[in-house]
Write an enzyme that holds these catalytic residues in place. Structure first.
Site, short mmCIF file in Angstrom:
data_model
loop_
_atom_site.label_atom_id
_atom_site.label_comp_id
_atom_site.label_asym_id
_atom_site.label_seq_id
_atom_site.Cartn_x
_atom_site.Cartn_y
_atom_site.Cartn_z
N HIS A 65 0.91 -1.37 0.20
CA HIS A 65 -0.13 0.03 -0.13
C HIS A 65 0.79 1.29 -0.02
O HIS A 65 0.56 2.43 -0.01
CB HIS A 65 -0.80 0.22 1.20
CG HIS A 65 -1.58 -1.16 1.73
ND1 HIS A 65 -2.47 -1.78 0.97
CD2 HIS A 65 -1.36 -1.78 2.80
CE1 HIS A 65 -2.78 -2.89 1.67
NE2 HIS A 65 -2.12 -3.12 2.80
N HIS A 94 5.73 6.85 6.22
CA HIS A 94 5.64 6.27 4.96
C HIS A 94 4.97 7.31 4.23
O HIS A 94 4.88 8.40 4.73
CB HIS A 94 4.65 4.97 5.12
CG HIS A 94 3.23 5.24 5.90
ND1 HIS A 94 3.11 5.41 7.35
CD2 HIS A 94 2.48 6.10 5.38
CE1 HIS A 94 1.99 5.90 7.64
NE2 HIS A 94 1.38 6.31 6.50
N HIS A 96 2.32 8.78 0.94
CA HIS A 96 0.86 8.44 0.10
C HIS A 96 1.15 9.24 -1.12
O HIS A 96 1.78 10.65 -1.00
CB HIS A 96 -0.24 9.21 0.67
CG HIS A 96 -0.37 8.42 1.91
ND1 HIS A 96 -1.40 7.23 2.15
CD2 HIS A 96 -0.01 8.70 3.23
CE1 HIS A 96 -1.15 6.74 3.37
NE2 HIS A 96 -0.37 7.63 4.09
N GLU A 106 -3.06 13.10 1.20
CA GLU A 106 -4.34 12.67 1.75
C GLU A 106 -4.93 13.89 2.35
O GLU A 106 -6.14 14.22 1.86
CB GLU A 106 -3.95 11.55 2.92
CG GLU A 106 -3.44 10.44 2.46
CD GLU A 106 -3.76 9.19 3.03
OE1 GLU A 106 -3.34 9.08 4.57
OE2 GLU A 106 -4.51 8.26 2.62
N HIS A 119 3.86 10.75 6.44
CA HIS A 119 3.22 10.48 7.66
C HIS A 119 4.55 9.85 8.70
O HIS A 119 4.70 8.68 8.65
CB HIS A 119 2.18 9.56 7.91
CG HIS A 119 0.79 10.28 6.93
ND1 HIS A 119 -0.18 9.27 6.43
CD2 HIS A 119 0.76 11.36 7.11
CE1 HIS A 119 -0.88 10.11 5.88
NE2 HIS A 119 -0.57 11.47 6.20
N THR A 201 -5.69 6.58 8.26
CA THR A 201 -6.35 6.95 6.82
C THR A 201 -6.56 5.48 6.02
O THR A 201 -6.84 5.52 4.99
CB THR A 201 -5.53 7.89 6.32
OG1 THR A 201 -4.33 7.10 5.80
CG2 THR A 201 -5.31 8.91 6.86
O1 1SD Z 1 -1.58 3.81 6.39
C1 1SD Z 1 -0.90 3.83 7.77
C2 1SD Z 1 -0.79 2.12 8.08
O2 1SD Z 1 0.27 1.76 7.03
C3 1SD Z 1 0.12 2.22 9.43
O3 1SD Z 1 1.21 2.62 9.29
C4 1SD Z 1 -1.05 2.88 10.35
C5 1SD Z 1 -0.58 2.82 11.74
O4 1SD Z 1 -0.45 1.43 12.11
O5 1SD Z 1 -1.11 4.17 9.89
C6 1SD Z 1 -1.73 4.35 8.40
S1 1SD Z 1 -1.77 5.99 8.47
O6 1SD Z 1 -2.99 6.41 9.02
O7 1SD Z 1 -0.71 6.80 9.23
N1 1SD Z 1 -1.67 6.41 6.98
ZN ZN Z 2 -0.26 7.54 6.10
#
Ligand code: 1SD
Ligand code: ZN
Length: 262
Positions: A65, A94, A96, A106, A119, A201
């Site tokens: 993802h 990570h 997006h 996002e 993020h 998200t």
């Molecule tokens: O999309 C991430 C997900 O991969 C994971 O890191 C989660 C935390 O356990 O967070 C979401 S996000 O809300 O930071 N996009």
């Molecule tokens: Zn994220």
């Protein structure tokens, strides 16, 4: 299994609410941040600890993802202050991003989309682990950083971009060859940020995140964005490349967006 969500097709964002109860909740993320409707608060500055030390090791994972970076550090980086209650420990960061630079972030700020959003995920230290923290309404603090296109490469993203060549398929890991401190992935001005109570998200959309979205963006070149856009997603996606891995904005509802008054 319960993790069969995607960004495309029958298990895409419009269907998450019927697959995962929390995704249909009323404190969901991301949101559009209307800067004219932000409430001023008298908070201490945001405090970042160990954000200036280079980690001893960094690796990137293609989790199907996103591209997710994990670190080894003698003392974990942490964030507190800025209206946060307690101390939150860094877990991973990570990204997006979009298929092109007209979309990808996002959150949107006054309706503006950025080509990418980073993020930095932290969990509340008193809950011990990320796994426990995602069960608590104040369990996570995520720092959101917008990326904007620049003509020159962002040096801090260069070793990561190169490592992405080694994680083309989902579930692959690669070492990052040069370590930058986490601070290198944040904007220079961390004083101006937007704060609201939201969710993960991605499914299971747990309503446990105190969001901090910085007003100032960091830079990335088109060339560097292309490294992200050449990853392959989980096999469940209906597209061959990992792009547009962002959730559409969710209703703010009765929630308030706040910022620190200086
Ligand atoms: O999309 C991430 C997900 O991969 C994971 O890191 C989660 C935390 O356990 O967070 C979401 S996000 O809300 O930071 N996009
Ligand atoms: Zn994220």
């Amino acid at each position: 299994g319960g993790s069969e969500w995607t960004y495309t097709g029958q298990h895409g964002p419009l269907h998450w609410g019927s697959m995962f109860q929390s995704c249909a909740g009323n404190r969901q993320s991301p949101i559009n941040i209307e800067t004219l409707n932000v409430k001023q608060e008298y908070w201490k500055p945001l405090s970042l600890k160990n954000y200036e030390k280079a980690p001893s090791r960094m690796r990137v994972k293609n989790n199907g993802h996103s591209a997710q970076v994990e670190i080894d550090a003698p003392v974990a980086p942490r964030v507190s202050g800025g209206g946060l209650k307690g101390e939150y420990i860094f877990a991973q960061f990570h990204f997006h991003w979009g298929a092109d630079s007209t979309l990808g972030s996002e959150h949107t700020i006054d309706g503006v989309r950025y080509p990418m959003e980073l993020h930095m995920v932290h969990y509340k230290g008193s809950y011990g682990t990320l796994g426990e923290a995602v069960k608590r309404r104040d369990g996570l603090a995520v720092l959101g950083v917008m990326l904007e296109v620049s003509n020159s490469d962002n040096p801090a993203l260069a070793p990561l971009a190169t490592a992405l060549l080694n994680v083309t398929d989902a579930e692959m890991y690669a070492e990052i060859s040069a370590m930058y401190p986490l601070k290198a992935f944040l904007p220079r001005n961390i004083e101006k940020f937007y704060r609201y109570e939201g969710s993960l998200t991605t499914p299971t959309c747990n309503e446990v995140v105190t969001w901090t979205v910085f007003d100032e963006a960091i830079s990335i070149s088109e060339r560097q964005l292309e490294f992200f856009r050449s990853l392959h997603p989980s096999e469940l996606e209906e597209v061959p490349i990992l792009v547009n891995n962002f959730r559409p904005v969710q209703p703010l509802g009765p929630r308030e967006i706040r910022q620190r008054n200086k």
